[in-house]
Design an enzyme around this catalytic site. Structure first.
Site, mmCIF file in Angstrom:
data_model
loop_
_atom_site.group_PDB
_atom_site.id
_atom_site.type_symbol
_atom_site.label_atom_id
_atom_site.label_comp_id
_atom_site.label_asym_id
_atom_site.label_seq_id
_atom_site.Cartn_x
_atom_site.Cartn_y
_atom_site.Cartn_z
ATOM 1 N N SER A 113 50.723 38.796 45.588
ATOM 2 C CA SER A 113 49.862 37.767 44.988
ATOM 3 C C SER A 113 49.496 38.048 43.530
ATOM 4 C CB SER A 113 48.590 37.602 45.822
ATOM 5 O OG SER A 113 47.963 38.832 46.002
ATOM 6 N N THR B 195 43.728 37.588 44.355
ATOM 7 C CA THR B 195 43.730 37.879 42.923
ATOM 8 C C THR B 195 43.135 39.254 42.704
ATOM 9 O OG1 THR B 195 43.426 35.571 42.365
ATOM 10 C CG2 THR B 195 42.643 37.145 40.736
ATOM 11 N N THR C 287 46.705 36.986 38.523
ATOM 12 C CA THR C 287 47.212 36.495 39.813
ATOM 13 C C THR C 287 48.522 35.730 39.652
ATOM 14 O OG1 THR C 287 46.545 35.256 41.800
ATOM 15 C CG2 THR C 287 46.037 34.253 39.705
ATOM 16 N N ARG D 238 51.002 24.163 38.601
ATOM 17 C CA ARG D 238 49.610 24.385 39.039
ATOM 18 C C ARG D 238 49.019 25.631 38.380
ATOM 19 N NH1 ARG D 238 46.466 28.600 41.836
ATOM 20 N NH2 ARG D 238 44.826 27.564 42.970
ATOM 21 N N VAL D 239 47.797 25.490 37.920
ATOM 22 C CA VAL D 239 47.043 26.619 37.372
ATOM 23 C C VAL D 239 45.738 26.709 38.159
ATOM 24 C CG1 VAL D 239 45.742 27.398 35.343
ATOM 25 C CG2 VAL D 239 48.055 26.487 35.056
ATOM 26 N N GLY D 240 45.363 27.912 38.513
ATOM 27 C CA GLY D 240 44.142 28.089 39.298
ATOM 28 C C GLY D 240 42.949 28.469 38.438
ATOM 29 N N ASP D 241 41.987 29.123 39.067
ATOM 30 C CA ASP D 241 40.757 29.500 38.373
ATOM 31 C C ASP D 241 40.907 30.766 37.528
ATOM 32 O OD1 ASP D 241 41.161 30.872 40.859
ATOM 33 O OD2 ASP D 241 39.173 31.749 40.620
ATOM 34 N N THR E 248 37.863 35.350 43.647
ATOM 35 C CA THR E 248 39.169 35.286 44.286
ATOM 36 C C THR E 248 39.061 34.206 45.357
ATOM 37 O OG1 THR E 248 40.858 36.507 45.520
ATOM 38 C CG2 THR E 248 38.574 37.157 45.902
ATOM 39 N N GLY F 81 41.221 28.633 44.099
ATOM 40 C CA GLY F 81 40.869 28.426 42.701
ATOM 41 C C GLY F 81 40.327 27.046 42.393
HETATM 42 N N1 ASP Z 1 42.088 32.342 42.839
HETATM 43 C C1 ASP Z 1 43.511 32.400 42.820
HETATM 44 C C2 ASP Z 1 44.062 31.043 42.527
HETATM 45 O O1 ASP Z 1 43.549 30.062 43.041
HETATM 46 C C3 ASP Z 1 44.139 32.942 44.033
HETATM 47 C C4 ASP Z 1 43.344 33.827 44.936
HETATM 48 O O2 ASP Z 1 42.560 34.619 44.497
HETATM 49 O O3 ASP Z 1 43.480 33.765 46.164
HETATM 50 O O4 ASP Z 1 45.041 30.960 41.835
#
Ligand code: ASP
Length: 317
Positions: free
Chosen positions: A78, A178, A196, A206-209, A229, A232
């Site tokens: 991950s 993450t 991450t 796609r972009v997360g948090d 984590t 996101g």
């Molecule tokens: N927060 C991360 C994301 O959404 C992934 C994770 O921590 O599980 O990209």
């Protein structure tokens, strides 16, 4: 706001000006570094971060070194190399850093570069910007000497092919984690890093948090730092890490702040969210806290010469 409404809001806890922490009154620990990281791979990250601190590194150096450890680990599916790809088989990485001066750097949707966290730091230190994405981020990395490599390992390719056959729309949330590393150095300064490969088999683009300052990570050297984590999309909608730090400013302990930030998510989902979010928080006085929504979550804490993994249960478990 009218005076009457102001007092009404205060009474229900929306505004709590009296309990604001006075930064100058916080007792800042000296020569007592703290490293706090997410998940079990945080243990190894903490070792690298501590090594950096012992060698004279500051909080930012240590947080970067810790995050790099997870990025290099091919077994970690991950983060970094070996991270699960998107639905089209591309490994796309998100990362950010924040230092003790409130500077921030971030990269999102970055491909073929092994250490996005270091590219994020370069963005922070060598450009006028905070965030670079996609092709621009990759070009910037290459022009700064970062080598291009294939991040899709044999193992992650095999897993992706298997996923393609099952035609599942989404993977369970547990399959993406993450690494966030929060550090307080010998001087008492704070910094953090977050990196991450994001949601496994996500939509292309796609972009997360994790690369969003205030969502995946926030550092305020007066008050504390926090990182997230989990899902996101939901962290972004509540500006999670910034919220945790602001709650600490309002006098909550690191644990209470993490819990309160999660309670807002629970409320948004009518008491029953079906996903995971975990927060870690480190206050300027060296105390830490953590909370997660569901199931369980692990964080690694290195303090007073001990590096240990702690497991907590979700608020709704
Ligand atoms: N927060 C991360 C994301 O959404 C992934 C994770 O921590 O599980 O990209």
């Amino acid at each position: 706001m009218k005076r009457r409404d102001f007092f009404k809001a205060s009474a229900i806890g929306v505004i709590t000006p009296k309990s604001l922490i006075e930064a100058s009154k916080i007792k800042i620990p000296k020569n007592k570094p703290v490293v706090l990281s997410t998940w079990n791979f945080g243990l190894k990250a903490n070792v690298e971060a501590e090594k950096s601190l012992r060698n004279g590194g500051n909080a930012m150096d240590a947080a970067e070194k810790g995050a790099m450890n997870a990025e290099s680990d091919e077994e970690n599916n991950s983060v970094g190399i070996g991270g699960a790809p998107d639905e089209k088989g591309n490994v796309t990485l998100d990362a950010c850093v924040m230092d003790s001066s409130g500077n921030a750097g971030s990269v999102a949707f970055l491909q073929n570069i092994k250490h996005p966290v270091s590219v994020a730091r370069k963005v922070m230190e060598d450009t006028k910007h905070v965030m670079l994405v996609g092709e621009g981020a990759r070009e910037f990395a290459v022009s700064n000497g970062f080598k291009e490599i294939d991040l899709l390992t044999k193992k992650s390719k095999k897993e992706w092919k298997k996923w393609l056959k099952t035609k599942r729309e989404m993977t369970p949330h547990e399959t993406h984690d993450t690494i966030s590393v929060l550090v307080q150095d010998k001087k008492g300064d704070l910094a953090g890093a977050c990196t991450t490969s994001g949601w496994a088999y996500k939509m292309h683009g796609r972009v997360g948090d994790s690369p969003i300052i205030g969502s995946g990570l926030f550092v305020d050297n007066e008050i504390g730092s926090a990182a997230a984590t989990g899902l996101g999309e939901e962290v972004i909608k509540t500006n999670g890490s910034f919220l945790v730090v602001e709650l600490m400013r309002q006098g909550r302990s690191p644990m209470e702040a993490c819990e309160e930030a999660l309670k807002r998510v629970i409320k948004r989902h009518n008491g029953n969210p079906d996903f995971q979010i975990g927060y870690i928080a480190l206050r300027k006085d060296g105390t830490i806290g953590s909370a997660c929504l569901k199931w369980s979550f692990e964080y690694a804490l290195s303090k007073n010469g001990e590096n240990k993994l702690y497991k907590i249960n979700g608020l709704l478990s």
